[in-house]
Design an enzyme around this catalytic site. Sequence first.
Site, mmCIF file in Angstrom:
data_model
loop_
_atom_site.group_PDB
_atom_site.id
_atom_site.type_symbol
_atom_site.label_atom_id
_atom_site.label_comp_id
_atom_site.label_asym_id
_atom_site.label_seq_id
_atom_site.Cartn_x
_atom_site.Cartn_y
_atom_site.Cartn_z
ATOM 1 N N TYR A 477 -42.453 -28.313 64.204
ATOM 2 C CA TYR A 477 -41.744 -29.095 65.231
ATOM 3 C C TYR A 477 -40.712 -28.217 65.942
ATOM 4 O O TYR A 477 -40.877 -27.845 67.072
ATOM 5 C CB TYR A 477 -41.093 -30.328 64.609
ATOM 6 N N SER A 557 -45.189 -34.279 70.264
ATOM 7 C CA SER A 557 -44.005 -34.384 71.106
ATOM 8 C C SER A 557 -43.448 -32.985 71.367
ATOM 9 O O SER A 557 -44.131 -32.162 71.971
ATOM 10 C CB SER A 557 -42.969 -35.300 70.446
ATOM 11 N N ASP A 641 -47.195 -44.375 76.442
ATOM 12 C CA ASP A 641 -46.154 -43.456 75.996
ATOM 13 C C ASP A 641 -45.130 -43.313 77.115
ATOM 14 O O ASP A 641 -45.360 -42.611 78.096
ATOM 15 C CB ASP A 641 -46.753 -42.093 75.637
ATOM 16 N N HIS A 676 -45.797 -43.571 71.905
ATOM 17 C CA HIS A 676 -45.458 -42.244 71.393
ATOM 18 C C HIS A 676 -45.743 -42.103 69.907
ATOM 19 O O HIS A 676 -45.663 -41.016 69.359
ATOM 20 C CB HIS A 676 -43.981 -41.961 71.674
#
Length: 703
Positions: A477, A557, A641, A676
């Site tokens: 991430y 994301s 989203d 999302h």
Amino acid sequence: MFRVSLVLLTVSAFMSSPASPALEYPETRKGGVSDDYFGTTVADPYRWLEDDNAEETEAWVVAQNAVTRSYLDSIPARAQIHERLTKLWNYERYSTPNKEGGRYFWRKNDGLQNQSVLYVTESLEAEPRVLLDPNLLSEDGTVSMGGYEISRDGRHMAYALSTGGSDWKEWRVRDVETGEDLEDHLKWVKFSGVSWLPDGSGFYYSRYDEPKNGEELTGQNYFQKLYLHRLGDPQEKDELIYERPDQKEWGFGGGVTEDGRYLVVGVWEGTNPKNGLFYRDLEKGGEMVELLNQFDASYSLIDSIGDVFFIQTDLDAPRGRVVAIDLKNPGVDHWKEIIPQSEETLEWVNHLNGQLVCGSLKDASSRIRVHALDGSHVRDVELPGIGSAYGFGGKPDDTETFFYFTSFTDAGSIYRHDMVTGESTLYRAPQIEFDASPYETKQVFIDSKDGTKIPVFLVHKKGLKLDGTNPTLLYGYGGFGVSLGPGFSISRVAWLEQGGVYAMAILRGGGEYGEDWHQAGTKLNKQNVFDDFIASAEWLIAEKYTSSSKLAIAGGSNGGLLVGACMAQRPELFGAALPAVGVMDMLRYHKFTIGWAWADDYGTSEDSKEMFEYLHRYSPLHALKDGVSYPATMVTTADHDDRVVPAHSFKFAARLQEAHQGENPVLIRIETSAGHGAGTPTSKSIDEAADRWAFLLRALDAE
């Protein structure tokens, strides 16, 4: 959106491979749009895909999904994986109990329910009853409960509903005793919880103005306002408590202290961890007091005792500390340090039994320590092993609390903790059709490009042969101060059972080692994050866990941005890529919904020539080059989203299909009536996981 209509599109590309059926990608029209950035012209030929309500975009979505569906359904292993995932998912899952007004509340999923059900009971030994079942609110399970808050007397519950995974929430109020809804109905609430008044007559919440028609899922979100809602009133009568017309990017989170005396307002600005903290004395009245308004650090109220606020902050302590501020003399020179910064990263602090329960991270794994109010160490809470612990909620005089512990191979158990004796007892353990004993977890520390030590967790079957042939998934991430840690994934079990290796890299940009670690992966330092991820991949190959052709990368994301940037920079290093709901257009991300709020991590293309050039260089959409053979890629996004709008993934997939040269498939999977990720129905989660693993097994030649 994306009404299903069949439209014939011409073919712009053709590819085939011995291992897969021939793929014909839909034609994606190229427009003549371009922008000037500090004298540099940047073409944006797929700008039209940003209009997700246009018929042409809808037709493109239908056509792309048809290609993707045909490819995935042709993989024999897909049906077997789906069957296995369905069996794995079919076990009872609980949340930790929450006690309010003498009642206990928790969520439970019987196994394959699309949404978890909220239960209430008068005691832990009594038979619970259903308080809210979101599965009854829609046929396909796409209406989810996005949060709830019980009044202090336990009589009423305010709860949020989200449709199709949108960040927009509609709040309603339910009578806990009867299970009936009141007339209260609040709309256009986003990025806000609620906080009840002590007498239960109403609650504070934050909302935005109603967006323009057609811009509900794409329009920018500015000027959040804090309101007080009284039970029984229509929303238009809600009292405006605080707004800042001079600060369009400020958001407000209002909460009432446990003693009911203060309304404390956390003031946030985008994803900047530095925030303000204001308050209003509800007993004396008066104006809002800007206690901490310099936005020089992060500040979080733990609790108030009389005129003293206990605050968690990283001011002069990037890994966090606890201070006490006397409101009668609040200057920083008069603060009292309660718990100083340590070698661990302080994540949260709760006030229970007149003590401070502190959750911290050591090399991304949880540690729980209990301190007296004067800061002296009382004891550590013994955890079942190396993993992640959450919970420890409650009130200042509670002697009982609950926590949830999980690891990569532990499906997550709930423990009841006695704050007086310090003993933890198992309260609920899942019964899952998975034997964890053949698997092992370890943590290694690898060198990034600049020599920084990067922790990497590895999970795989015991006795793994290091011969470079193991299909491996590397996940990361690295952004917004978000901390990753050991955690269980039902979906991941199917990967491990197939002999797959799972690796999770702890990258700069996250919060695992405090604010310095976060800042080392932001703005003009963002390349550090990609270097850390690439170095992790190179280490896995060098140590013969896998090879490039057997290595896949995944992230969602900000992690989708990570995957997109890394596959563009080092396409030869990976065999497959799974960028999910990614931020792919770094030049225009700030122009949609809440995208502007990410500028503290990314910077924007309008900040300066230097910032534009830096973003342009790594932006996944713009970094792709014609004629390059990219890894087998399945982009995933969703039509609802409104966090990272699907246009990011649409444009990236279109450009990737245009630029890619070779036999590897380049697909985009667009989920409908989903957002999302939060609130995704179980059925959709299983479908997506089956598609993901089937795609990887074929791409890595591991079927």
